[in-house]
Design a protein around this motif. Structure first.
Motif, PDB file in Angstrom:
ATOM      1  N   ARG A   1      71.838 -14.850 -40.405  1.00  0.00           N
ATOM      2  CA  ARG A   1      72.179 -16.267 -40.550  1.00  0.00           C
ATOM      3  C   ARG A   1      73.332 -16.673 -39.643  1.00  0.00           C
ATOM      4  O   ARG A   1      74.226 -15.894 -39.376  1.00  0.00           O
ATOM      5  N   PHE A   2      73.336 -17.948 -39.235  1.00  0.00           N
ATOM      6  CA  PHE A   2      74.502 -18.504 -38.546  1.00  0.00           C
ATOM      7  C   PHE A   2      75.663 -18.598 -39.528  1.00  0.00           C
ATOM      8  O   PHE A   2      75.480 -19.032 -40.666  1.00  0.00           O
ATOM      9  N   VAL A   3      76.861 -18.217 -39.066  1.00  0.00           N
ATOM     10  CA  VAL A   3      78.029 -18.254 -39.956  1.00  0.00           C
ATOM     11  C   VAL A   3      79.118 -19.195 -39.431  1.00  0.00           C
ATOM     12  O   VAL A   3      80.108 -19.436 -40.113  1.00  0.00           O
ATOM     13  N   ALA A   4      78.933 -19.710 -38.199  1.00  0.00           N
ATOM     14  CA  ALA A   4      79.956 -20.575 -37.615  1.00  0.00           C
ATOM     15  C   ALA A   4      79.301 -21.702 -36.828  1.00  0.00           C
ATOM     16  O   ALA A   4      78.213 -21.551 -36.271  1.00  0.00           O
ATOM     17  N   ASN A   5      79.996 -22.830 -36.788  1.00  0.00           N
ATOM     18  CA  ASN A   5      79.604 -23.971 -35.966  1.00  0.00           C
ATOM     19  C   ASN A   5      80.834 -24.392 -35.174  1.00  0.00           C
ATOM     20  O   ASN A   5      81.934 -24.414 -35.706  1.00  0.00           O
ATOM     21  N   GLN A   6      80.634 -24.700 -33.889  1.00  0.00           N
ATOM     22  CA  GLN A   6      81.756 -25.156 -33.065  1.00  0.00           C
ATOM     23  C   GLN A   6      81.517 -26.613 -32.652  1.00  0.00           C
ATOM     24  O   GLN A   6      80.877 -26.899 -31.654  1.00  0.00           O
TER      25      GLN A   6
ATOM     26  N   GLN B   1      91.237 -29.174 -43.849  1.00  0.00           N
ATOM     27  CA  GLN B   1      89.855 -29.012 -44.284  1.00  0.00           C
ATOM     28  C   GLN B   1      89.576 -27.540 -44.592  1.00  0.00           C
ATOM     29  O   GLN B   1      89.654 -26.709 -43.692  1.00  0.00           O
ATOM     30  N   PRO B   2      89.218 -27.191 -45.831  1.00  0.00           N
ATOM     31  CA  PRO B   2      88.931 -25.784 -46.161  1.00  0.00           C
ATOM     32  C   PRO B   2      87.769 -25.217 -45.351  1.00  0.00           C
ATOM     33  O   PRO B   2      87.720 -24.008 -45.096  1.00  0.00           O
ATOM     34  N   ASN B   3      86.828 -26.071 -44.942  1.00  0.00           N
ATOM     35  CA  ASN B   3      85.658 -25.600 -44.190  1.00  0.00           C
ATOM     36  C   ASN B   3      85.983 -25.290 -42.732  1.00  0.00           C
ATOM     37  O   ASN B   3      85.181 -24.675 -42.029  1.00  0.00           O
ATOM     38  N   VAL B   4      87.170 -25.704 -42.261  1.00  0.00           N
ATOM     39  CA  VAL B   4      87.590 -25.370 -40.896  1.00  0.00           C
ATOM     40  C   VAL B   4      88.194 -23.963 -40.908  1.00  0.00           C
ATOM     41  O   VAL B   4      89.212 -23.720 -41.551  1.00  0.00           O
TER      42      VAL B   4
ATOM     43  N   ARG C   1      92.057 -17.080 -41.821  1.00  0.00           N
ATOM     44  CA  ARG C   1      91.032 -17.589 -42.726  1.00  0.00           C
ATOM     45  C   ARG C   1      89.735 -16.820 -42.512  1.00  0.00           C
ATOM     46  O   ARG C   1      89.509 -16.274 -41.434  1.00  0.00           O
ATOM     47  N   ASN C   2      88.889 -16.839 -43.534  1.00  0.00           N
ATOM     48  CA  ASN C   2      87.568 -16.246 -43.367  1.00  0.00           C
ATOM     49  C   ASN C   2      86.705 -17.134 -42.477  1.00  0.00           C
ATOM     50  O   ASN C   2      86.770 -18.360 -42.560  1.00  0.00           O
ATOM     51  N   LEU C   3      85.900 -16.499 -41.642  1.00  0.00           N
ATOM     52  CA  LEU C   3      84.954 -17.242 -40.811  1.00  0.00           C
ATOM     53  C   LEU C   3      83.726 -17.557 -41.658  1.00  0.00           C
ATOM     54  O   LEU C   3      82.912 -16.675 -41.945  1.00  0.00           O
ATOM     55  N   GLY C   4      83.634 -18.816 -42.069  1.00  0.00           N
ATOM     56  CA  GLY C   4      82.534 -19.193 -42.955  1.00  0.00           C
ATOM     57  C   GLY C   4      82.554 -18.339 -44.210  1.00  0.00           C
ATOM     58  O   GLY C   4      83.613 -17.986 -44.723  1.00  0.00           O
ATOM     59  N   ARG C   5      81.361 -17.957 -44.669  1.00  0.00           N
ATOM     60  CA  ARG C   5      81.260 -17.153 -45.882  1.00  0.00           C
ATOM     61  C   ARG C   5      81.095 -15.666 -45.514  1.00  0.00           C
ATOM     62  O   ARG C   5      80.207 -14.974 -46.020  1.00  0.00           O
ATOM     63  N   THR C   6      81.960 -15.219 -44.584  1.00  0.00           N
ATOM     64  CA  THR C   6      81.931 -13.806 -44.194  1.00  0.00           C
ATOM     65  C   THR C   6      83.268 -13.178 -44.565  1.00  0.00           C
ATOM     66  O   THR C   6      84.197 -13.863 -44.979  1.00  0.00           O
ATOM     67  N   GLY C   7      83.362 -11.882 -44.345  1.00  0.00           N
ATOM     68  CA  GLY C   7      84.628 -11.192 -44.585  1.00  0.00           C
ATOM     69  C   GLY C   7      85.513 -11.142 -43.367  1.00  0.00           C
ATOM     70  O   GLY C   7      86.608 -10.571 -43.424  1.00  0.00           O
ATOM     71  N   LEU C   8      85.069 -11.738 -42.258  1.00  0.00           N
ATOM     72  CA  LEU C   8      85.821 -11.687 -41.005  1.00  0.00           C
ATOM     73  C   LEU C   8      87.002 -12.649 -41.037  1.00  0.00           C
ATOM     74  O   LEU C   8      86.831 -13.843 -41.292  1.00  0.00           O
ATOM     75  N   LYS C   9      88.190 -12.136 -40.746  1.00  0.00           N
ATOM     76  CA  LYS C   9      89.401 -12.953 -40.747  1.00  0.00           C
ATOM     77  C   LYS C   9      89.743 -13.384 -39.318  1.00  0.00           C
ATOM     78  O   LYS C   9      89.847 -12.552 -38.421  1.00  0.00           O
ATOM     79  N   VAL C  10      89.916 -14.696 -39.135  1.00  0.00           N
ATOM     80  CA  VAL C  10      90.282 -15.228 -37.811  1.00  0.00           C
ATOM     81  C   VAL C  10      91.556 -16.051 -37.941  1.00  0.00           C
ATOM     82  O   VAL C  10      91.840 -16.647 -38.988  1.00  0.00           O
ATOM     83  N   SER C  11      92.345 -16.074 -36.886  1.00  0.00           N
ATOM     84  CA  SER C  11      93.592 -16.839 -36.900  1.00  0.00           C
ATOM     85  C   SER C  11      93.302 -18.335 -36.986  1.00  0.00           C
ATOM     86  O   SER C  11      92.317 -18.829 -36.431  1.00  0.00           O
TER      87      SER C  11
ATOM     88  N   PRO D   1      79.634 -31.029 -45.185  1.00  0.00           N
ATOM     89  CA  PRO D   1      78.963 -30.759 -46.470  1.00  0.00           C
ATOM     90  C   PRO D   1      77.793 -29.782 -46.354  1.00  0.00           C
ATOM     91  O   PRO D   1      77.649 -28.877 -47.188  1.00  0.00           O
ATOM     92  N   VAL D   2      76.978 -29.936 -45.319  1.00  0.00           N
ATOM     93  CA  VAL D   2      75.838 -29.036 -45.113  1.00  0.00           C
ATOM     94  C   VAL D   2      76.320 -27.623 -44.786  1.00  0.00           C
ATOM     95  O   VAL D   2      75.786 -26.631 -45.294  1.00  0.00           O
ATOM     96  N   SER D   3      77.356 -27.522 -43.970  1.00  0.00           N
ATOM     97  CA  SER D   3      77.900 -26.216 -43.599  1.00  0.00           C
ATOM     98  C   SER D   3      78.475 -25.487 -44.809  1.00  0.00           C
ATOM     99  O   SER D   3      78.284 -24.273 -44.975  1.00  0.00           O
ATOM    100  N   GLU D   4      79.187 -26.220 -45.661  1.00  0.00           N
ATOM    101  CA  GLU D   4      79.740 -25.608 -46.876  1.00  0.00           C
ATOM    102  C   GLU D   4      78.620 -25.044 -47.748  1.00  0.00           C
ATOM    103  O   GLU D   4      78.736 -23.951 -48.298  1.00  0.00           O
ATOM    104  N   LYS D   5      77.524 -25.775 -47.826  1.00  0.00           N
ATOM    105  CA  LYS D   5      76.371 -25.351 -48.640  1.00  0.00           C
ATOM    106  C   LYS D   5      75.775 -24.045 -48.115  1.00  0.00           C
ATOM    107  O   LYS D   5      75.363 -23.181 -48.889  1.00  0.00           O
ATOM    108  N   HIS D   6      75.751 -23.890 -46.790  1.00  0.00           N
ATOM    109  CA  HIS D   6      75.083 -22.733 -46.182  1.00  0.00           C
ATOM    110  C   HIS D   6      76.046 -21.649 -45.683  1.00  0.00           C
ATOM    111  O   HIS D   6      75.630 -20.734 -44.974  1.00  0.00           O
ATOM    112  N   GLY D   7      77.325 -21.758 -46.045  1.00  0.00           N
ATOM    113  CA  GLY D   7      78.272 -20.711 -45.695  1.00  0.00           C
ATOM    114  C   GLY D   7      78.684 -20.683 -44.243  1.00  0.00           C
ATOM    115  O   GLY D   7      79.073 -19.637 -43.714  1.00  0.00           O
ATOM    116  N   VAL D   8      78.619 -21.845 -43.578  1.00  0.00           N
ATOM    117  CA  VAL D   8      78.968 -21.954 -42.160  1.00  0.00           C
ATOM    118  C   VAL D   8      80.370 -22.535 -42.028  1.00  0.00           C
ATOM    119  O   VAL D   8      80.663 -23.604 -42.573  1.00  0.00           O
ATOM    120  N   GLY D   9      81.258 -21.847 -41.301  1.00  0.00           N
ATOM    121  CA  GLY D   9      82.615 -22.341 -41.078  1.00  0.00           C
ATOM    122  C   GLY D   9      82.723 -23.056 -39.750  1.00  0.00           C
ATOM    123  O   GLY D   9      82.026 -22.714 -38.787  1.00  0.00           O
TER     124      GLY D   9
END
Length: 311
Positions: free
Chosen positions: A172-177, A271-274, A4-14, A193-201
């Motif tokens: 910008r921050f792109v991930a939250n753990q 969850q798509p945001n995960v 999946r993409n990490l947040g709204r980036t092009g980085l692919k993570v397992s 919801p807030v993370s989806e708005k700001h592109g944070v996965g």
């Protein structure tokens, strides 16, 4: 393994990632830790997580040693900064001094030229947010860090950081753990919801409820020898109510011909945001079972049954 993409980036993570909290650098023999990381990589896991405070740098050293045999381009490496790394007043927090010094120390322990994802392990109310963001932005511009993230920040803190980064033209921050599982769904209300708005996965930790969702703990029985609950107080999770839920979830898993741990991971990944579910493993067999959760799609009927069980 699916990615999946990490947040709204092009980085692919397992979809399944491997962490070293409570395991590598002390609790688990180094050989076991290295073999487990190698097994994870063979299974298609490309996302490895550690932190400077895990065994005061020892976990980073073990992870660095294990990944040395892989090509640097083939994996995504995450570590963290914030926790106490010494006895001095500047040996913790998110000041420019501590972030810069700890990023350099982590690079040395991991024996790599750059960190793919660098987290602020917690929020630091004693440091201006702009100072933290500028220090991280400098690391990105220097090529020492590629992406930045946070761990266990509130929805309000994530929002403030996103607005400030945009205003000051900073990275910008792109991930939250955060912690997230069937037994701990708190982030669904505000953080997601807030993370989806700001592109944070979300890269969620403890998706198996610190092992409770593996089904190894039984109501009225002592925790198995060598288990986490035998070493650590998990009374907040090992309630009769939760153990009854796990029994019912186990029945659902058996009907689907999967383990209850795989069911729990698939539920988190619905969850798509995960972006990824972060698991710990002390033996190669554990990561092999967890990796099989990737790609499992739960039907609407199954999700409805789970919701009913979880209440």
């Amino acid at each position: 393994m699916e990615y999946r993409n990490l947040g709204r980036t092009g980085l692919k993570v397992s979809e399944i990632s491997l962490g070293s909290w409570l395991t590598y650098g002390g609790y688990v023999a180094e050989e076991n830790a290295i073999n487990t990381i190698h097994k994870a990589y063979d299974l298609g896991i490309n996302f490895f997580d550690t932190a400077n405070v895990y065994m005061r740098g020892e976990a980073e050293k073990v992870v660095g040693k294990a990944i040395k045999k892989f090509s640097r381009e083939s994996y995504v490496l995450a570590t963290k900064v914030f926790g106490n790394m010494g006895d001095g007043p500047n040996d913790k927090g998110l000041s420019r001094k501590h972030i810069t010094e700890q990023a350099n120390a982590s690079l040395k322990r991991l024996d790599v030229d750059y960190i793919d994802l660098y987290y602020c392990h917690r929020f630091d109310p004693s440091t201006p947010l702009e100072e933290t963001l500028r220090a991280l932005d400098d690391l990105v511009r220097q090529g020492k860090v590629l992406y930045i993230g946070v761990s266990e920040w509130t929805a309000e803190q994530i929002t403030e950081a996103a607005h400030l980064a945009d205003k000051k033209l900073l990275d910008r921050f792109v991930a939250n753990q955060p912690q997230y599982s069937m037994l701990w769904p708190k982030i669904e209300k505000e953080v997601i919801p807030v993370s989806e708005k700001h592109g944070v996965g979300q890269v969620v930790w403890s998706p198996l409820g610190q092992g409770v969702l593996t089904g190894k703990y039984k109501k009225g029985q002592q925790p198995p020898a060598g288990s986490r609950a035998a070493e650590k107080d998990l009374s907040n999770l090992l309630t009769d109510e939760n153990l009854e839920k796990v029994d019912k979830l186990t029945q659902v898993a058996q009907e689907l011909d999967i383990t209850v741990a795989q069911l729990a991971l698939a539920w988190v990944l619905r969850q798509p945001n995960v972006s990824s579910a972060l698991v710990g493993a002390s033996r190669p067999e554990q990561i092999e079972e967890n990796a099989k959760a990737s790609g499992i799609k739960l039907s609407e009927d199954t999700l409805a049954r789970i919701s009913q069980i979880l209440g």
